[in-house]
Design an enzyme around this catalytic site. Structure first.
Site, PDB file in Angstrom:
ATOM      1  N   GLY A  90       0.874  -1.186  -0.137  1.00 29.30           N
ATOM      2  CA  GLY A  90       0.031  -0.128  -0.113  1.00 29.30           C
ATOM      3  C   GLY A  90       0.801   1.132  -0.098  1.00 29.30           C
ATOM      4  CD  GLU A 115       2.496 -10.507   6.513  1.00 31.69           C
ATOM      5  OE1 GLU A 115       2.711 -11.412   7.384  1.00 31.69           O
ATOM      6  OE2 GLU A 115       1.906  -9.444   6.564  1.00 31.69           O
TER       7      GLU A 115
END
Length: 434
Positions: free
Chosen positions: A215, A236
């Site tokens: 983001g 991740e």
């Protein structure tokens, strides 16, 4: 010689699903849309009842959460993405609270059954192996436990390495579909996010190993790292912001304690350039989420620096990140996995970064968490907190000291109210805390 694949149609493949089954979808960009649509066609014909659907975050539509499928499909995901949020908040869908590291364990220990795993893979190589591409996460565990594995063979799925490579013998049914993977588009960082990015970048040392999400805010941090050296990636997931730093030689992984010189992740989302980057790239290791998010594995990387965000933080350092009051907004995710891993790392830093205010101007640093709000990182594990007004370290600080520090990085217009709330909570001694 590799035998040719016998393909069936998506509608034929989903006939294996029975009422009461638990079905896993591969995640993020690899959500098997052609199978999802076929399964929903069976739902339209009311051929099924009480089919439980599990997955992490998925990109693209999630039609199985539509209220018209009430009693047919019951969504119980491990993360609440934007495409299922309305369903979860209305009660037509649901959420299983779990740290990302343990999503695979839910399948492997049998806490969550898996009858059918629906995945996407690249075409097989000459040795009969296919790749899970952008989605290993809990999908590998689902494949291991499922009674039936249905794979969409898609030429747009990158051939990634690590634990993404699996033998075709694990797959029962093959469906052919070359729908492009769903890209993720992110807004450019605004001015507040750029300042937060600079504040975070000042805490990142040369040789650090990074975990951060996706983001605008993570991209704002990455944009400030062009002058750094020998950074590593154990995360991740990563997206486009990492690619430029790899090309510039900023991210090398040379100082990592595990998987040296490799970018380690468990799922990906981004532009097609990200998917092209991992295709046949031995620099990228796509691994089981039980590996990427294991705090012990994470901590073996010196200077592990984990940057995550929050919905709100109270004056004692409790980090709410999965809900707004009683309304679930996302999920536990991997935040605590990486907070713990970075905390245990030699020279590591666990950072929670967020704007000081919501879009409506309310303070995100608050006296107490809203009723029903979920504490993802408990106050005992809170370390660095960053806003556009600075960075403070709560580790080893008392409750009153934390209140003072957090107030100092709140928006100026909210500081008086926070000071008053702290005084009411802690008494007149609070005025003497410095």
């Amino acid at each position: 010689m590799l035998q040719p694949i016998h393909f069936v149609t998506a509608d034929e493949a989903v006939q294996t699903v029975k009422s009461g089954d638990h079905v896993h979808f591969s995640s993020v960009a690899s959500a098997p849309k052609v199978l999802i649509d076929a399964l929903c066609r069976r739902g339209d014909r009311k051929e099924l009842q009480d089919v439980h659907i599990h997955h992490l975050h998925t990109e693209g539509p999630a039609p199985y959460t539509d209220p018209k499928y009430d009693g047919i499909f019951f969504h119980q995901a491990f993360f609440v993405g934007a495409n299922v949020r309305a369903g979860v908040q209305s009660g037509y869908a649901d959420y299983i609270p779990v740290s990302l590291s343990e999503t695979q364990q839910l399948y492997r220990c049998g806490a969550v059954p898996c009858d059918v795993a629906m995945i996407q893979v690249c075409p097989p190589d000459n040795n009969g192996f296919v790749s899970l591409g952008t989605s290993v996460d809990a999908t590998l565990a689902a494949i291991e436990q499922a009674k039936t594995v249905i794979a969409v063979v898609n030429r747009n799925v990158p051939r990634s390495f690590g634990q993404a490579l699996i033998p075709m013998s694990l797959i029962d049914l093959f469906v052919e579909d070359d729908t492009p993977l769903v890209p993720a588009h992110f807004r450019e960082p605004d001015e507040v996010q750029k300042v937060i990015g600079r504040n975070c970048a000042e805490l990142i040392e040369d040789g650090a190993c990074l975990q951060m999400g996706i983001g605008s805010l993570p991209n704002a941090v990455l944009a400030q790292l062009h002058g750094h050296r020998d950074l590593g990636i154990h995360t991740e997931m990563f997206a486009d912001g990492v690619l430029e730093l790899v090309k510039e030689g900023v991210i090398t992984g040379r100082r990592k304690g595990t998987d040296r010189e490799k970018l380690v992740a468990t799922f990906l989302m981004g532009s097609p350039e990200v998917y092209d980057f991992i295709d046949n790239n031995p620099m990228v290791a796509m691994m089981d989420v039980g590996y990427t998010n294991n705090p012990y594995i994470i901590s073996r990387n010196p200077k592990m620096t984990a940057i995550n965000s929050a919905v709100e933080i109270d004056l004692t350092g409790q980090v709410c990140a999965d809900s707004i009051g009683t309304k679930h907004y996302s999920g536990v995710g991997g935040q605590l996995d990486f907070v713990l891993g970075a905390s245990y790392s030699e020279g590591g830093k666990a950072i929670i970064a967020m704007p000081s205010c919501t879009g409506s101007g309310a303070s995100k640093i608050i006296p107490t968490v809203k009723p029903g709000g979920g504490i993802v990182t408990p106050r005992a594990q809170a370390h660095w907190i960053v806003t556009e007004y600075g960075a403070v370290n709560l580790y080893g600080r008392s409750m009153q000291e934390r209140a003072r520090l957090l107030t100092s990085i709140a928006a100026p217009q909210h500081r008086e109210a926070l000071e008053r709330a702290a005084f009411e909570r802690f008494g007149p001694h609070y005025l003497r805390v410095r």
